[in-house]
Design a protein around this motif. Sequence first.
Motif, mmCIF file in Angstrom:
data_model
loop_
_atom_site.group_PDB
_atom_site.id
_atom_site.type_symbol
_atom_site.label_atom_id
_atom_site.label_comp_id
_atom_site.label_asym_id
_atom_site.label_seq_id
_atom_site.Cartn_x
_atom_site.Cartn_y
_atom_site.Cartn_z
ATOM 1 N N ILE A 15 -11.357 -83.312 63.632
ATOM 2 C CA ILE A 15 -10.041 -83.824 64.007
ATOM 3 C C ILE A 15 -9.705 -83.300 65.389
ATOM 4 O O ILE A 15 -9.646 -82.088 65.602
ATOM 5 N N ALA A 16 -9.530 -84.225 66.327
ATOM 6 C CA ALA A 16 -9.201 -83.861 67.705
ATOM 7 C C ALA A 16 -7.725 -83.492 67.770
ATOM 8 O O ALA A 16 -6.865 -84.307 67.451
ATOM 9 N N CYS A 46 -9.274 -79.108 72.692
ATOM 10 C CA CYS A 46 -9.870 -79.091 74.028
ATOM 11 C C CYS A 46 -8.742 -79.084 75.051
ATOM 12 O O CYS A 46 -7.977 -80.031 75.147
ATOM 13 N N ALA A 47 -8.647 -77.998 75.763
ATOM 14 C CA ALA A 47 -7.649 -77.910 76.831
ATOM 15 C C ALA A 47 -8.370 -77.420 78.077
ATOM 16 O O ALA A 47 -8.917 -76.327 78.092
ATOM 17 N N GLU A 48 -8.375 -78.250 79.080
ATOM 18 C CA GLU A 48 -9.084 -77.899 80.308
ATOM 19 C C GLU A 48 -8.197 -77.043 81.202
ATOM 20 O O GLU A 48 -7.116 -77.474 81.583
ATOM 21 N N PRO A 104 -12.089 -83.731 77.712
ATOM 22 C CA PRO A 104 -11.820 -83.863 76.270
ATOM 23 C C PRO A 104 -12.659 -84.894 75.533
ATOM 24 O O PRO A 104 -13.223 -84.581 74.482
ATOM 25 N N GLY A 105 -12.767 -86.103 76.034
ATOM 26 C CA GLY A 105 -13.538 -87.131 75.328
ATOM 27 C C GLY A 105 -14.986 -86.714 75.123
ATOM 28 O O GLY A 105 -15.527 -86.778 74.017
ATOM 29 N N VAL A 138 -8.790 -90.723 76.324
ATOM 30 C CA VAL A 138 -9.668 -89.902 75.502
ATOM 31 C C VAL A 138 -10.082 -90.675 74.258
ATOM 32 O O VAL A 138 -11.262 -90.727 73.904
ATOM 33 N N SER A 139 -9.104 -91.314 73.601
ATOM 34 C CA SER A 139 -9.433 -92.048 72.368
ATOM 35 C C SER A 139 -10.397 -93.199 72.666
ATOM 36 O O SER A 139 -11.316 -93.459 71.889
#
Length: 163
Positions: A15-16, A46-48, A104-105, A138-139
């Motif tokens: 789960i993202a 995911c956090a850049e 993220p993707g 991202v999705s």
Amino acid sequence: MAEESPKKTGKNVLIAMDGSKHALYAFEWYAKNLYHPDDNVIMAHCAEPGVNIPPTTMMTGNTAMVDSLLEQHERNAKETLQTIDAAAGKHNIKHVLERLHGPPGEAIVKAADSQNADMIVAGSRGFGTLRRTIMGSVSDYIVHHSKVPVMICKHDDEHVKLK
């Protein structure tokens, strides 16, 4: 008579989660509609770092300001992980937190591969065409690059605005 191998009862579900209302909505939908107690749930965040650092700050070489922004980013990431834990706890869902790095993707698809995920669950922010074209989605990336089924949950609040 030959012995049958044990049947797999649960799914590996990635789960993202970014802590947004869209991601939390997707998790809630999964929890209420698809979750099975035998599922292996991986909550991936995911956090850049550096995304919110203005380029002018980077160019000035102001290391104190950059360090301060990176510290704030780390605090935000920890808060997000706590939010994710609380959401899972609300539904008594055993889970593993996985912190991802990179775009993220790509990071989500790569994590799904390495975790042998059977499916990916993600939210959708409902960006308009122009913003999605400039920033990417991202999705959309996940849907087009994943080797496993992907469930994208659209939060009504945002998608109503697009009509």
